[in-house]
Structure formats: C-alpha cells, structure tokens
Design a protein around this motif. Sequence first.
Motif, short mmCIF file in Angstrom:
data_model
loop_
_atom_site.label_atom_id
_atom_site.label_comp_id
_atom_site.label_asym_id
_atom_site.label_seq_id
_atom_site.Cartn_x
_atom_site.Cartn_y
_atom_site.Cartn_z
N ALA A 118 0.81 -1.28 0.02
CA ALA A 118 -0.19 0.00 -0.01
C ALA A 118 0.77 1.33 0.22
CB ALA A 118 -1.04 0.14 1.27
N LYS A 119 2.06 1.10 0.79
CA LYS A 119 2.97 2.34 0.81
C LYS A 119 3.47 2.77 -0.53
CE LYS A 119 7.13 4.18 3.21
NZ LYS A 119 7.82 3.72 4.40
N SER A 120 3.90 1.46 -0.98
CA SER A 120 4.53 1.54 -2.53
C SER A 120 3.70 2.04 -3.39
CB SER A 120 5.19 -0.01 -2.98
OG SER A 120 5.46 0.04 -4.13
N GLU A 121 2.54 1.59 -3.62
CA GLU A 121 1.56 2.06 -4.49
C GLU A 121 1.37 3.57 -4.37
OE1 GLU A 121 -0.02 0.67 -7.06
OE2 GLU A 121 1.39 -1.26 -6.83
N ALA A 122 1.42 4.16 -3.01
CA ALA A 122 0.94 5.41 -2.83
C ALA A 122 2.46 6.42 -3.26
CB ALA A 122 0.72 5.83 -1.32
N GLU A 123 3.40 5.71 -3.14
CA GLU A 123 4.70 6.51 -3.55
C GLU A 123 4.88 6.60 -5.06
OE1 GLU A 123 7.80 4.47 -1.42
OE2 GLU A 123 7.38 5.36 0.52
N LYS A 124 4.29 5.17 -5.63
CA LYS A 124 4.69 5.31 -7.02
C LYS A 124 3.49 6.36 -7.79
CE LYS A 124 2.67 1.59 -9.09
NZ LYS A 124 2.58 0.04 -9.54
N LEU A 125 2.39 6.20 -7.08
CA LEU A 125 1.12 7.29 -7.69
C LEU A 125 1.85 8.70 -7.52
CD1 LEU A 125 -1.64 7.47 -9.07
CD2 LEU A 125 -2.34 7.57 -6.73
N SER A 126 2.37 9.15 -6.53
CA SER A 126 2.79 10.43 -6.22
C SER A 126 3.77 10.82 -7.21
CB SER A 126 3.32 10.62 -4.65
OG SER A 126 4.02 11.44 -4.43
N THR A 127 4.74 9.71 -7.35
CA THR A 127 5.79 10.10 -8.53
C THR A 127 5.37 10.17 -9.72
OG1 THR A 127 7.44 8.53 -7.06
CG2 THR A 127 7.93 8.88 -9.34
N ALA A 128 4.36 9.54 -10.24
CA ALA A 128 4.04 9.54 -11.55
C ALA A 128 3.19 11.19 -11.84
CB ALA A 128 2.74 8.42 -11.83
N ARG A 129 2.46 11.41 -10.73
CA ARG A 129 1.93 12.69 -10.88
C ARG A 129 2.89 13.81 -10.83
NH1 ARG A 129 -2.87 11.45 -6.60
NH2 ARG A 129 -4.30 10.28 -7.97
N LEU A 138 3.91 7.33 -18.87
CA LEU A 138 3.60 7.07 -17.42
C LEU A 138 2.80 6.03 -17.16
CD1 LEU A 138 3.40 10.82 -16.19
CD2 LEU A 138 5.28 9.44 -15.90
N VAL A 139 1.87 5.90 -17.98
CA VAL A 139 1.01 4.64 -18.05
C VAL A 139 1.61 3.54 -17.94
CG1 VAL A 139 -0.90 3.44 -18.98
CG2 VAL A 139 -1.35 5.88 -18.57
N ARG A 140 2.72 3.34 -19.06
CA ARG A 140 3.41 2.11 -19.43
C ARG A 140 4.29 1.82 -18.22
NH1 ARG A 140 7.83 0.91 -22.58
NH2 ARG A 140 8.11 2.94 -23.34
N ARG A 141 5.16 2.89 -17.80
CA ARG A 141 6.26 2.91 -16.96
C ARG A 141 5.69 2.29 -15.46
NH1 ARG A 141 9.80 1.67 -14.78
NH2 ARG A 141 11.89 2.29 -14.49
N PHE A 142 4.52 2.84 -14.95
CA PHE A 142 4.40 2.81 -13.52
C PHE A 142 3.28 1.74 -13.53
CE2 PHE A 142 6.28 6.81 -13.23
CZ PHE A 142 7.10 6.63 -12.18
N ASN A 143 2.59 1.09 -14.67
CA ASN A 143 1.37 0.18 -14.70
C ASN A 143 0.36 0.86 -13.97
OD1 ASN A 143 0.34 -2.29 -15.37
ND2 ASN A 143 0.84 -2.96 -13.67
N LEU A 144 -0.09 2.06 -14.15
CA LEU A 144 -1.20 2.90 -13.74
C LEU A 144 -2.20 3.24 -14.87
CD1 LEU A 144 0.54 5.07 -11.18
CD2 LEU A 144 -0.86 2.94 -10.66
N THR A 145 -3.44 3.43 -14.62
CA THR A 145 -4.32 4.04 -15.51
C THR A 145 -4.31 5.53 -15.59
OG1 THR A 145 -6.10 4.28 -14.40
CG2 THR A 145 -5.87 2.01 -15.29
N GLU A 146 -4.68 6.22 -16.80
CA GLU A 146 -4.77 7.47 -16.74
C GLU A 146 -5.41 8.21 -15.61
OE1 GLU A 146 -5.84 11.15 -20.00
OE2 GLU A 146 -5.36 9.00 -20.69
#
Length: 306
Positions: free
Chosen positions: A269-280, A292-300
Amino acid sequence: MMIRKPHDSFFRWLFAIAAHLHSLLKLAEKFNCEIAEFLKAVNLDTLVRIPDSYSEVDDTGEADLAFRVNVSTGAPLIVGVLLEHKSGRDSNVFEQIADYVHSVMRIYDKTRAYSGIPTMTIIIYNGPTNWNPLDKLEDGYPEFFRGRVLPFRCAFVNVADIPDSACFACDDIATGMGVIAMKYAFNEQKIKEILPKFADALRKLPHYEASCLLHKISVYLAEYLSEEAQKELDMAFVSVGQKYGFVSAGDVFRQRIADERKKADEERAKSEAEKLSTARGLLEDGVAMDMLVRRFNLTEEQIRGK
C-alpha cells in the motif's frame, strides 16, 4: 519501490542463485525445444547473475532476474539471459522485457561497434493452460522474419509441463521442490499429496537451507491455499520441522504467515502511494501520459486522480 507479491519474491529468491537456474533450465530442456537449443549454444557452467545494481532500470523495473553466460564454442563472447516470472497472462510482457534488455544487456566498451549483446528471455509461468503470445505476434510475417520480430530470443516455459518424476529426481532439492510448489499452487489436493514426498530429501540438506526453504515455500503457498490446507502441510512436515526448529506448532506457523502477509500488504500500500505520487509529479514536469501509464503500470484515471 515496487513490492513484489509472495509468488514473485519466492521465484526471485530461489532462482537468483545461478545453480538453481542451471537446474531449472535442465528440467525445462526435456520438453521445451527452444530451451534445449539454447543450452547447446551456451556453457551453463559459466552462468553468472548480473547484480541489480548494474541495472539502469530503477526499483520499479519490471524484470525479475538477469544473467550472463559464455557461448559454448569457447570464443570470448557472452550472451544475456533474462528470467521473467508470470503468474498470469500479461499483454505488456514484450514491452517490459524490451525496456529491460535495452537497459541492462550491454557491454560498456568504447571499442565495440554496438554495446548490446544477444539475449535469451525465458518467461516462466504457472497456470492451467499454455500461453505463448509470440505465436500470435509473428502470425502473418514471411518465413524470413520468423524468430526476428523481437530484438531478443524468447521462450515460454509452463512449469505444469515439467513432470513430477523429474522434480523428484532432480539433484537440486530446492529447485525440484520449488517447481512442484509453483506447479500445484492452484491445486490444494495435489500440493498436499505431492509436496510431503520431499520430506526425506529435505533431511539431507543443511539446517539453514532446509528451514529457509520450508519457510519461503510456506509464505508463497499462503497466497493460494486455505488455512486448512496449510495446516495439513504443516503436520506433514512436522518431523522435518522439529529437526530444524522450524515448525513447532501449527498456530505459531500460521501466525508467522499472517504477520508476513500483513507486513507485505502494508508495504504494498505504501509502495502504491509512493508510485502514484511519483507519476503525478512527473506528469506535472511534462512527462507524457502514455509513458507514465506504461512505466508505472497505472491507468490515466489513477494518475489524474479521477
């Protein structure tokens, strides 16, 4: 930092050791012709892991394990071996691997005309059905381009295809037992029936190796098995565990697994939050959304916070 799931952590822990990978490839060559051809071209005795610190991919890098190995002709040439584990189908697997090969499989020598080295990627997966998206990727290309669509060689190995008998006969007990654990992780009845057959073999291992292997497999299987199935395996290995001071009581054993799972969930959970913060943050700095979508495996939507 990306926190890997227990199945990824187990695979990485086991096959980061070159000797275990050596044994895994020897098991796979018996039914996979691509692996068999590859092993003829290299000298497995020269297999060496490329440390993570050599990678230009940061902690969110997609690939599991990278190695280098000498060619079998005796010429002073090396090739790369990339080991990737999948517990399910991944439509982005080739893009992930291509990024990693480009970043890691290089020789930094100014005298070379090209820094890259030939790389064999081996995707190990455990699932009820065979999976090889390379066949579809190459569909429609003329024969001349078959096997050349990707900038690396690629083989898919389903652990379900490795015979139980080969695992029992494997001199490398950890590899044989690990393959069985991955092979039947989705089948409680089979895992309860087959895994305890390694009890005698485990007694041949040094204290630390046996206790560590039992612990790693237990944490791995806790992701798939019911508590009742875990309890039955606990009892099956009790004699081995008592010898090594590993399994003394079922409640303690299961509590250890629960603690590991809770810790992993919190870290994830901590990792996902940090990853999301970095992507933003990178988006605000002007980095393209598709990257960013491909690099972090997140949706737009996740990145934009919608």
